[in-house]
Each structure stands twice: as C-alpha cells, then as structure tokens.
Design a protein around this motif. Structure first.
Motif, short mmCIF file in Angstrom:
data_model
loop_
_atom_site.label_atom_id
_atom_site.label_comp_id
_atom_site.label_asym_id
_atom_site.label_seq_id
_atom_site.Cartn_x
_atom_site.Cartn_y
_atom_site.Cartn_z
N ILE A 124 45.61 39.48 37.19
CA ILE A 124 45.66 40.18 35.90
C ILE A 124 44.24 40.50 35.45
N SER A 125 43.34 39.52 35.61
CA SER A 125 41.94 39.72 35.23
C SER A 125 41.24 40.69 36.19
N VAL A 126 41.59 40.63 37.48
CA VAL A 126 41.02 41.55 38.45
C VAL A 126 41.31 43.00 38.04
N TYR A 127 42.56 43.25 37.67
CA TYR A 127 42.95 44.61 37.28
C TYR A 127 42.28 45.04 35.98
N ASN A 131 38.20 48.68 33.71
CA ASN A 131 36.99 48.92 32.92
C ASN A 131 35.78 49.23 33.79
N ALA A 132 36.03 49.42 35.10
CA ALA A 132 34.97 49.74 36.07
C ALA A 132 33.93 48.65 36.18
N HIS A 133 34.33 47.40 35.91
CA HIS A 133 33.44 46.26 36.10
C HIS A 133 33.64 45.75 37.53
N TYR A 134 33.13 46.51 38.47
CA TYR A 134 33.44 46.23 39.87
C TYR A 134 32.84 44.91 40.37
N ARG A 151 32.31 42.13 38.71
CA ARG A 151 33.12 41.00 38.22
C ARG A 151 34.46 40.95 38.94
N ALA A 152 35.06 42.10 39.20
CA ALA A 152 36.33 42.15 39.93
C ALA A 152 36.16 41.58 41.33
N GLU A 153 35.04 41.93 41.98
CA GLU A 153 34.81 41.43 43.34
C GLU A 153 34.56 39.92 43.34
N GLU A 154 33.90 39.41 42.32
CA GLU A 154 33.69 37.96 42.20
C GLU A 154 35.02 37.22 42.13
N LEU A 155 35.93 37.75 41.32
CA LEU A 155 37.24 37.12 41.17
C LEU A 155 38.03 37.17 42.48
N ILE A 156 37.95 38.31 43.17
CA ILE A 156 38.64 38.45 44.46
C ILE A 156 38.09 37.44 45.46
N ASP A 157 36.77 37.30 45.51
CA ASP A 157 36.15 36.35 46.44
C ASP A 157 36.58 34.92 46.14
N MET A 158 36.75 34.61 44.86
CA MET A 158 37.19 33.27 44.48
C MET A 158 38.62 33.01 44.98
N ILE A 159 39.46 34.04 44.94
CA ILE A 159 40.86 33.87 45.34
C ILE A 159 40.99 33.75 46.86
N ILE A 160 40.17 34.51 47.59
CA ILE A 160 40.35 34.56 49.06
C ILE A 160 39.39 33.63 49.80
N VAL A 161 38.72 32.73 49.08
CA VAL A 161 37.76 31.84 49.73
C VAL A 161 38.42 31.00 50.82
N ASP A 162 39.70 30.67 50.62
CA ASP A 162 40.46 29.94 51.64
C ASP A 162 41.75 30.71 51.90
N LEU A 168 37.64 46.14 49.68
CA LEU A 168 37.17 47.30 50.43
C LEU A 168 37.11 48.53 49.53
N TYR A 169 38.11 48.67 48.66
CA TYR A 169 38.13 49.77 47.69
C TYR A 169 36.87 49.73 46.83
N ILE A 170 36.54 48.52 46.33
CA ILE A 170 35.36 48.37 45.46
C ILE A 170 34.08 48.74 46.22
N LYS A 171 33.96 48.27 47.44
CA LYS A 171 32.75 48.53 48.21
C LYS A 171 32.59 50.03 48.50
N ILE A 172 33.67 50.69 48.87
CA ILE A 172 33.58 52.13 49.16
C ILE A 172 33.26 52.92 47.90
N MET A 173 33.77 52.45 46.75
CA MET A 173 33.53 53.16 45.50
C MET A 173 32.12 52.94 44.96
N THR A 174 31.43 51.87 45.40
CA THR A 174 30.16 51.51 44.77
C THR A 174 28.95 51.49 45.70
#
Length: 378
Positions: free
Chosen positions: A236-239, A244-247, A249-260, A277-283
């Motif tokens: 919910i926070s990722v979305y 808000n185009a806070h890419y 912060r969104a990537e930080e949250l994703i990394d926290m979820i997929i760490v394991d 991947l979407y975030i990286k291609i966009m930024t």
C-alpha cells in the motif's frame, strides 16, 4: 482464472456434492423410516431448509459481532445477505451493500493494540458445535422405539438432519484455511497464527474503515518483519510512493520486502522485481538499466514478467520491449492485454495502475515517436 477462484470453485463443488449425497442417503432414509415421501414431506423439508439457512446465516454474523466486542473491536458494519447496518460519520445507517463472504460480513476495527481477533473467529465455531450437538441429541431421542408414530420428535429428527447439513456446509466454507474468493475465518486463523501478521491485519481493518467512510487513510504502518501478508500491507505504501513519483522511497520499500525471497510467494517476489525494474527504467540512464537487467534479472523472472497478466508485470514489460528490445510488435501485444490485467488489479489501485501504465507508454513513445505516429495512423 485466479488461484482463489479455482480454490473457491473446488470448495463449492465439494459442498454441493456433499449435500446431494447426504440428501439422497441420510435425509431420504430418515424420511422413509418415519413417513411416506409425499408433497407434505417435500414442503416440510423446504421450509426447514429455508429457516435453517436464515438462522445460521444470521447467527454466524451475530456471533462474529459478539466475538468482536469481547476481543476489543468496534463494529462498523453488520451485513447479512446484502442487508447492511453500517456506521457513517458516527451514526448507524441501513442500506444494501456488497459483502466479502459467503452469506454476509461483519466489519470491525480495533480499539487499541490489545484488541484480539480470536473471539471473533472462534465464537461462531463454538455456536456451530453447540448446534451440532443439539441436533444429534434431538435425532437420537427420535429413535426411541417407544415413541408413538405421530410424535413431533419424528418430524424434529428430519429437521435435525437437515440443520446438520446446512450448518456443516456453512462451517466447511467458513473454516477452509486457504485464500478463497472471499475472506474466511479459516484463512484469518492462518494469518494471525503468525504474531507479525496480527498488527498488520489490524492496520488493514483501519484502512478499510477509512475507505468505507471516504476518509484519507493517512500514513500506513511499515512492517519490517516480512510475511506474505505484511508484504501486501507494505505494498500500500509502495503504491502511494509510486503515485507521488517518490521512486527512491518506493524502491527502498521493495528492497525491504524482497530481501529474503523465501518470506513471500514466487508470484509476489517476481511482481516486486517487475516493480523495481519499472522504477529503474523510469529513472536511470539506459546503459545502467541494461547492466542491471543483464546481471540481476534472470531468465525465469524475464519469462514470468512476459507471461504474467498483471499491471505490475505488464508496464514493466512495455518498458523492456520498447526501450531494451526495441520491439513495437511486443508493445502492441502488451497493450492488447491491458484491460484484462487492469480487471485483476486491486480496486483501490486501478487509478494508480492506469497512471503508471500511461507513464510507461509515454516514455516508450518519447524514445520512438515514429511508433506513436504509426499508432495514430491506424
């Protein structure tokens, strides 16, 4: 078809098959042992089934509500077959509303951190067992050979068997410990069995109340202890960050979820990689993206993104096809799948997904303006 839909279909078929088998054996046998099967018998059976269904449906939600009170929750909605009492701006109102359940739904919100959901779940189960024992006692008494033929207990024995079938079918569905097309008590039990999920579930209830009343959900709690369920709340926070185009912060949250990767399902993990991947291609510059894609995205993930019918994967695939593979044909193929993927999205995310999809498509057309011109000519 989603996994939940398939699981639900299997459960429905089992319930129907069980009802038919018991009806043609036990119920028919009870009727034949006490009465002739005629129109009166059929009418009696139909009335008992109707009353039994209504009673069990109402009692299920009534004991949900009582259990919620005992557990320290506020009741914000009481829905039986679409007839709904709900709270709006502090006042109780009545109307017809959809519900997430087989026959109804009681929505609750925790009063504080000490609120416990277990009474909400177990009280209806206790009601079922009391009802089951009562019906068995009635049936046993009706088998007394000293009873006269016209004793009401004979009719009650038929009613008892029918009520056992009705209550057991509802209990079977309600206690299935897997995710179905609606939230069941059995699935809730599997969630709160993990301590880290309890606070996350209460946060979900808080968010649902805000959405029901049309209020802003405010800041959503972040859960560092990752499970499949806490990951869904963190999303919910990722979305919100993506919207808000806070890419970063969104990537930080994703990394926290997929760490394991073992903490979440393969589907959730791969879709989060698609989001990243979407975030990286966009930024990032295209050369950095290509390096990341070659080193970090393996063949199984690439295949998943290409075939997955979700908006997360679809918008990532559009960027891959348009900017990494330079394939206008794949872009058109991805676009043809958009409406079906959008229908599978969580309703509260549809607008955000539409926006993110358009941003991905625009980025591709900025790199290939001739593709956009070609599209406009068609």
């Amino acid at each position: 078809m989603k996994k939940e839909d398939v699981a639900s279909l299997v459960i429905y078929l089992i319930m129907i098959a069980a009802a038919v088998i018991v009806g043609l054996t036990a119920v028919k046998g009870v009727f034949q042992s006490h009465y002739h099967i005629d129109l009166v018998s059929y009418a009696f059976a139909l009335i008992v089934i109707f009353v039994g269904l209504l009673f069990n449906i109402i009692m299920l939600e009534a004991f949900h509500a009582l259990g919620a009170k005992i557990g320290g929750y506020r009741i914000v909605s009481f829905n039986v077959l679409g007839l709904c009492f709900y709270k709006k701006e502090g006042k109780w109102k009545f109307g017809f509303k959809d519900f997430d359940g087989l026959t109804g739904e009681t929505k609750v919100v925790p009063k504080n951190e000490k609120s416990k959901l277990t009474p909400y779940i177990w009280l209806p189960v206790l009601m079922y067992f009391v009802e089951l024992v009562g019906c068995i006692v009635i049936y046993t008494l009706s088998e007394d050979k000293n009873l006269s033929f016209d004793s009401p207990l004979h009719w009650l024995s038929v009613a008892a068997v029918l009520w056992i079938i009705i209550s057991s079918m509802i209990a079977l569905y309600n206690l299935v410990p897997i995710k179905l097309d609606s939230m069941t008590d059995g699935y809730r039990l599997t969630l709160i069995a993990k301590k880290e999920n309890i606070e996350a579930y209460n946060e979900l209830l808080r968010i649902e109340e805000c959405q029901m009343e049309g209020k802003p959900i405010g800041e959503v709690k972040i859960f560092p202890q990752i499970t499949e369920f806490t990951a869904s709340i963190n999303l919910i926070s990722v979305y919100e960050e993506l919207n808000n185009a806070h890419y970063d912060r969104a990537e930080e949250l994703i990394d926290m979820i997929i760490v394991d990767p073992k903490k979440v399902s393969t589907q959730t993990y791969n879709r989060l990689l698609a989001q990243k991947l979407y975030i990286k291609i966009m930024t990032l510059p295209l050369e950095e993206v290509k390096e990341y894609y070659d080193k970090q995205i393996n063949d199984s993930v690439r295949k998943f993104i290409a075939n997955d019918l979700s908006m997360e994967s679809l918008r990532a695939y559009i960027l891959i096809a348009g900017l990494l593979d330079d394939s206008n044909g794949e872009i058109e193929f991805a676009k043809s799948r958009k409406e079906r993927a959008l229908k599978r999205s969580v309703p509260s995310r549809v607008a955000i997904e539409q926006k993110l999809y358009e941003e991905a498509l625009n980025k591709v057309y900025e790199a290939h303006p001739d593709w956009k011109e070609e599209k406009n000519k068609k």
